[in-house]
Design an enzyme around this catalytic site. Sequence first.
Site, PDB file in Angstrom:
ATOM      1  N   TRP A   8      62.021  54.737  40.408  1.00 15.36           N
ATOM      2  CA  TRP A   8      61.535  53.492  39.829  1.00 15.36           C
ATOM      3  C   TRP A   8      60.229  53.098  40.493  1.00 15.36           C
ATOM      4  O   TRP A   8      59.946  53.494  41.630  1.00 15.36           O
ATOM      5  CB  TRP A   8      62.574  52.377  39.971  1.00 15.36           C
ATOM      6  CG  TRP A   8      62.999  52.050  41.379  1.00 15.36           C
ATOM      7  CD1 TRP A   8      64.099  52.514  42.027  1.00 15.36           C
ATOM      8  CD2 TRP A   8      62.308  51.198  42.314  1.00 15.36           C
ATOM      9  NE1 TRP A   8      64.156  52.002  43.304  1.00 15.36           N
ATOM     10  CE2 TRP A   8      63.062  51.188  43.512  1.00 15.36           C
ATOM     11  CE3 TRP A   8      61.137  50.448  42.266  1.00 15.36           C
ATOM     12  CZ2 TRP A   8      62.685  50.455  44.635  1.00 15.36           C
ATOM     13  CZ3 TRP A   8      60.755  49.721  43.390  1.00 15.36           C
ATOM     14  CH2 TRP A   8      61.524  49.728  44.548  1.00 15.36           C
ATOM     15  N   GLU A  63      59.471  45.248  55.418  1.00 18.12           N
ATOM     16  CA  GLU A  63      59.106  46.419  54.612  1.00 18.12           C
ATOM     17  C   GLU A  63      57.596  46.658  54.627  1.00 18.12           C
ATOM     18  O   GLU A  63      57.144  47.805  54.625  1.00 18.12           O
ATOM     19  CB  GLU A  63      59.585  46.222  53.170  1.00 18.12           C
ATOM     20  CG  GLU A  63      61.087  46.072  52.990  1.00 18.12           C
ATOM     21  CD  GLU A  63      61.825  47.406  52.988  1.00 18.12           C
ATOM     22  OE1 GLU A  63      61.170  48.457  53.167  1.00 18.12           O
ATOM     23  OE2 GLU A  63      63.049  47.392  52.810  1.00 18.12           O
ATOM     24  N   GLU A  87      59.621  54.330  50.585  1.00 16.74           N
ATOM     25  CA  GLU A  87      59.766  53.006  51.187  1.00 16.74           C
ATOM     26  C   GLU A  87      58.619  52.073  50.786  1.00 16.74           C
ATOM     27  O   GLU A  87      58.797  50.856  50.698  1.00 16.74           O
ATOM     28  CB  GLU A  87      59.822  53.128  52.706  1.00 16.74           C
ATOM     29  CG  GLU A  87      61.095  53.751  53.248  1.00 16.74           C
ATOM     30  CD  GLU A  87      62.223  52.746  53.372  1.00 16.74           C
ATOM     31  OE1 GLU A  87      61.936  51.537  53.368  1.00 16.74           O
ATOM     32  OE2 GLU A  87      63.390  53.175  53.478  1.00 16.74           O
ATOM     33  N   HIS A 145      59.102  49.321  48.207  1.00 14.70           N
ATOM     34  CA  HIS A 145      59.966  48.166  48.458  1.00 14.70           C
ATOM     35  C   HIS A 145      59.159  46.906  48.754  1.00 14.70           C
ATOM     36  O   HIS A 145      59.357  45.860  48.140  1.00 14.70           O
ATOM     37  CB  HIS A 145      60.908  48.469  49.623  1.00 14.70           C
ATOM     38  CG  HIS A 145      61.771  49.671  49.396  1.00 14.70           C
ATOM     39  ND1 HIS A 145      62.565  50.221  50.384  1.00 14.70           N
ATOM     40  CD2 HIS A 145      61.968  50.440  48.296  1.00 14.70           C
ATOM     41  CE1 HIS A 145      63.218  51.258  49.901  1.00 14.70           C
ATOM     42  NE2 HIS A 145      62.865  51.418  48.638  1.00 14.70           N
ATOM     43  N   GLU A 188      68.860  52.238  58.810  1.00 12.53           N
ATOM     44  CA  GLU A 188      68.893  52.378  57.355  1.00 12.53           C
ATOM     45  C   GLU A 188      70.221  51.862  56.787  1.00 12.53           C
ATOM     46  O   GLU A 188      70.239  51.282  55.700  1.00 12.53           O
ATOM     47  CB  GLU A 188      68.685  53.836  56.956  1.00 12.53           C
ATOM     48  CG  GLU A 188      67.278  54.367  57.231  1.00 12.53           C
ATOM     49  CD  GLU A 188      66.237  53.862  56.242  1.00 12.53           C
ATOM     50  OE1 GLU A 188      66.523  52.918  55.471  1.00 12.53           O
ATOM     51  OE2 GLU A 188      65.127  54.415  56.242  1.00 12.53           O
ATOM     52  N   THR A 240      69.911  48.140  56.682  1.00  8.40           N
ATOM     53  CA  THR A 240      69.053  47.719  55.574  1.00  8.40           C
ATOM     54  C   THR A 240      69.808  47.792  54.255  1.00  8.40           C
ATOM     55  O   THR A 240      69.669  46.918  53.394  1.00  8.40           O
ATOM     56  CB  THR A 240      67.797  48.608  55.516  1.00  8.40           C
ATOM     57  OG1 THR A 240      67.170  48.598  56.797  1.00  8.40           O
ATOM     58  CG2 THR A 240      66.809  48.095  54.496  1.00  8.40           C
ATOM     59  N   ASP A 289      67.975  53.145  47.468  1.00  4.51           N
ATOM     60  CA  ASP A 289      67.041  53.984  48.227  1.00  4.51           C
ATOM     61  C   ASP A 289      67.459  54.063  49.689  1.00  4.51           C
ATOM     62  O   ASP A 289      67.480  55.140  50.297  1.00  4.51           O
ATOM     63  CB  ASP A 289      65.626  53.405  48.161  1.00  4.51           C
ATOM     64  CG  ASP A 289      64.899  53.729  46.865  1.00  4.51           C
ATOM     65  OD1 ASP A 289      65.442  54.506  46.052  1.00  4.51           O
ATOM     66  OD2 ASP A 289      63.793  53.202  46.664  1.00  4.51           O
ATOM     67  N   GLU A 290      67.773  52.907  50.257  1.00  2.69           N
ATOM     68  CA  GLU A 290      68.133  52.873  51.678  1.00  2.69           C
ATOM     69  C   GLU A 290      69.400  53.681  51.946  1.00  2.69           C
ATOM     70  O   GLU A 290      69.535  54.305  53.005  1.00  2.69           O
ATOM     71  CB  GLU A 290      68.319  51.420  52.142  1.00  2.69           C
ATOM     72  CG  GLU A 290      67.141  50.489  51.899  1.00  2.69           C
ATOM     73  CD  GLU A 290      65.900  50.830  52.720  1.00  2.69           C
ATOM     74  OE1 GLU A 290      65.918  51.829  53.457  1.00  2.69           O
ATOM     75  OE2 GLU A 290      64.913  50.091  52.617  1.00  2.69           O
ATOM     76  N   HIS A 314      68.427  57.283  52.202  1.00  2.04           N
ATOM     77  CA  HIS A 314      67.740  57.513  53.476  1.00  2.04           C
ATOM     78  C   HIS A 314      68.742  57.492  54.630  1.00  2.04           C
ATOM     79  O   HIS A 314      68.641  58.286  55.568  1.00  2.04           O
ATOM     80  CB  HIS A 314      66.653  56.462  53.671  1.00  2.04           C
ATOM     81  CG  HIS A 314      65.609  56.489  52.599  1.00  2.04           C
ATOM     82  ND1 HIS A 314      64.756  55.434  52.356  1.00  2.04           N
ATOM     83  CD2 HIS A 314      65.275  57.453  51.695  1.00  2.04           C
ATOM     84  CE1 HIS A 314      63.944  55.744  51.356  1.00  2.04           C
ATOM     85  NE2 HIS A 314      64.253  56.954  50.937  1.00  2.04           N
TER      86      HIS A 314
END
Length: 385
Positions: free
Chosen positions: A84, A129, A167, A170, A220, A223, A252-253, A256
């Site tokens: 995205w 971020e 990242e 974000h 991570e 987060t 996403d986090e 990761h």
Amino acid sequence: MQTLALTNFTTTTFTPLPCFPRDGVTTSRRSQPISAVGSGPPRTCRREQITHSMPPEKAEIFKSLESWASENVLPLLKPVEKCWQPIDFLPDPTKPVDEFWGEVRALRDRTNGLPDDYLVVLVGDMITEEALPTYQTMMNITDGIRDETGSSPSPWAVWTRAWTAEENRHGDLLRTYLYLSGRVDMLMIERTVQYLIGAGMDAGLENNPYLGFVYTSFQERATFVSHCNTARLAKESGDPILANICGSIAADEKRHENAYVRITEKFLEVDPNEAMVAIGKMLRKKITMPAHLMYDGQDPDLFEHFAFVAHRIGVYTPDDYANILEFLVGRWRLEKLEGLEGDGRREQEFVCNLGARIRKLQERANERSKKEGFRSLKFSWMLNK
């Protein structure tokens, strides 16, 4: 990226939980009344600056794991075409003016229902971020995995660059959404970002990849937890698009987190004693949020105040920290880890029992907090509301 330091939050004071040095003596700073009024830079006690603590011969381990990293870590990245992008969630400026402004008005209508405390935490998350240059720098000064040329084909370097690229979306997305909301003071936010990048971070990683990957495993996951909670609160406050934004960042986090947890898991397999010592060492230091040097030019205790609000509204709490610790102890099967030497066995015992110690300390803090009054906070980000 976000990890609030292991802290003890009460309604009127901010008291870090004790550090746990190897000699068994605990230390803690005295509680300070919460106030967003002050002058001067953050009052931080910087750690002793230790560099390049990994024995040079250990670098060969990282070279030998490059094929493993290519097969087991890099697949956790997503192709750019499948990621995205911020514009997917934002008003489309290519639409006719009336349609574009209609989307902006709808965004502002939705965000009008967000509580001020929620926006404080969302701003703090966004600022964290936005300090991404610091985090890439930290990875690129880490022995054994640094990007020696800026475009190295090493899988460790490829991961660092691609992780940074993922990242980067974000902060861009959260910043634009907050800007369009009209609810926050962008000048003070932008100053805070500049101060933070200029200050750097002091997580005590010692250029040591064992410490670094333990840190990022915790960070991570924290987060992920934090963004899941901001997603939940946004939905409850009537902003489903912001909920989708926070949820997408959380996803996403999570990917990761899986990468960093997997790397540390591999270290425990190939070099269990060094890895176990690193886990214990980082937990004795405390896993500190990357943005702990946050400053807006006015409040020297800005990070502590932000962390307090995050705890107050349930975005990230000491219980979350203990949950993360216990999750990783289980995921890495630390209680069953064998083949450890003296220092490794000592750290194994410390880490496996730490969750219970944290919860006991937090119970005492919660009892104290019930006896204390409530004091509100003002943030420059919120026009000092």
